[in-house]
Scaffold this motif. Structure first.
Motif: not given
Length: 325
Positions: A201-206
């Motif tokens: 989730h965090e990676l995709m947001a980044g």
């Protein structure tokens, strides 16, 4: 946390839990599941609650820390995450959790999420597809990663994915993620599944240059095996909010190379990922028998990951003394 041993009806309102950290969510989920109905799939006694929704408002608060009631193998949480994100089903994962071998067919975990996510039918990188979809149409409802494959998973292999898939929704500059589970072992599986999913989730947001939104974890059957019930009853009635981990955002370009280096325990020049690499390197010391060096190494890992590693080593040492006694 106690239970009378009698089934207490669970209302629809009870089955949505929301918190700032995984530690708080886990505590609430234990209380809920201890009130679940008794069922015995495959002859294994469990307590079960159907149709549960867990909402994590701060996805970086992803590491369960609830000693002494529940101590997580922090190195395995990291290792499984790297293993999935890299698209792997390689046997190196057994170094971090040898119990997985019981679910393997011919040494391979046939339900491994990584190949399905990164090489669906040896053709499609679903992460790349989601990223392209949301870059071209930020309001899209088609940003989906599918993991369950009926063509494979009805064939009778030992490891059948519990996770059906992931969905991403970019709204008002915030990326929200949803996971759907057909089945979720609360005690053993949930802390690790939420750790790995929220890293994604965090990676995709980044990669989308978006703010990190809420993480939604939908479970068709949330259950607790009878073998874990006594341990679950020792979980406190409430928990303080767990800390957030370091930022893990990195560019999409070169991401697979970064994962290869982290998996090898090598620093990559990024504070968050260097901490994860250090956890893997240190646990290999422990598994290789150099336990003093592993403990010393964990003492130099900063933040919640370092604390989690030290707590796990203390737990392993306690188990060893108990067996020896």
């Amino acid at each position: 946390m106690t239970t009378t041993g009698m089934e207490t009806p669970v209302s629809r309102a009870d089955t949505t839990l929301e918190a700032d950290s995984v530690t708080e969510l886990f505590t609430s989920a234990v209380a809920l599941t201890l009130r679940g109905r008794r069922v015995s799939p495959r002859g294994m006694g469990t307590r079960e609650v159907l149709d549960v929704r867990l909402i994590l408002r701060r996805p970086r608060a992803r590491l369960l820390h609830l000693p002494p009631a529940r101590v997580l193998n922090t190195a395995f949480a990291v290792a499984e995450t790297v293993w999935i994100l890299s698209g792997s089903d390689d046997a190196w994962i057994y170094t971090f959790n040898d119990r997985l071998r019981q679910y393997a067919d011919d040494g391979v975990l046939r339900g491994a999420y990584g190949p399905r996510m990164r090489r669906w039918h040896d053709r499609t990188d679903q992460l790349a597809k989601v990223l392209t979809t949301l870059r071209h149409d930020p309001d899209s409802r088609r940003a989906v990663v599918q993991l369950y494959d009926p063509a494979r998973d009805a064939d009778g292999h030992s490891d059948v994915p519990c996770t059906l898939g992931y969905r991403f929704h970019l709204r008002s500059g915030r990326l929200h993620m949803s996971t759907t589970m057909r089945s979720q072992d609360l005690w053993t599986g949930l802390p690790y599944d939420m750790f790995a999913a929220t890293v994604l989730h965090e990676l995709m947001a980044g990669w989308l240059e978006a703010d990190l939104g809420d993480y939604h974890h939908h479970v068709d059957s949330l259950h607790l095996y009878d073998t874990d019930q006594e341990k679950a009853e020792a979980v406190p009635d409430s928990a303080v909010r767990g800390p957030e981990l370091c930022d893990l955002t990195v560019p999409w370009e070169g991401f697979d190379d970064l994962l290869s280096r982290v998996q090898a325990g090598q620093p990559v020049g990024h504070p968050g990922w260097d901490t994860l690499a250090a956890a893997l390197a240190g646990y290999r010391l422990w598994k290789g028998g150099d336990r003093d060096a592993a403990v010393d190494h964990a003492g130099r890992i900063p933040g919640p990951i370092g604390e989690g590693m030290r707590t796990w080593y203390a737990e392993l040492a306690t188990r060893t003394r108990t067996v020896a006694g």
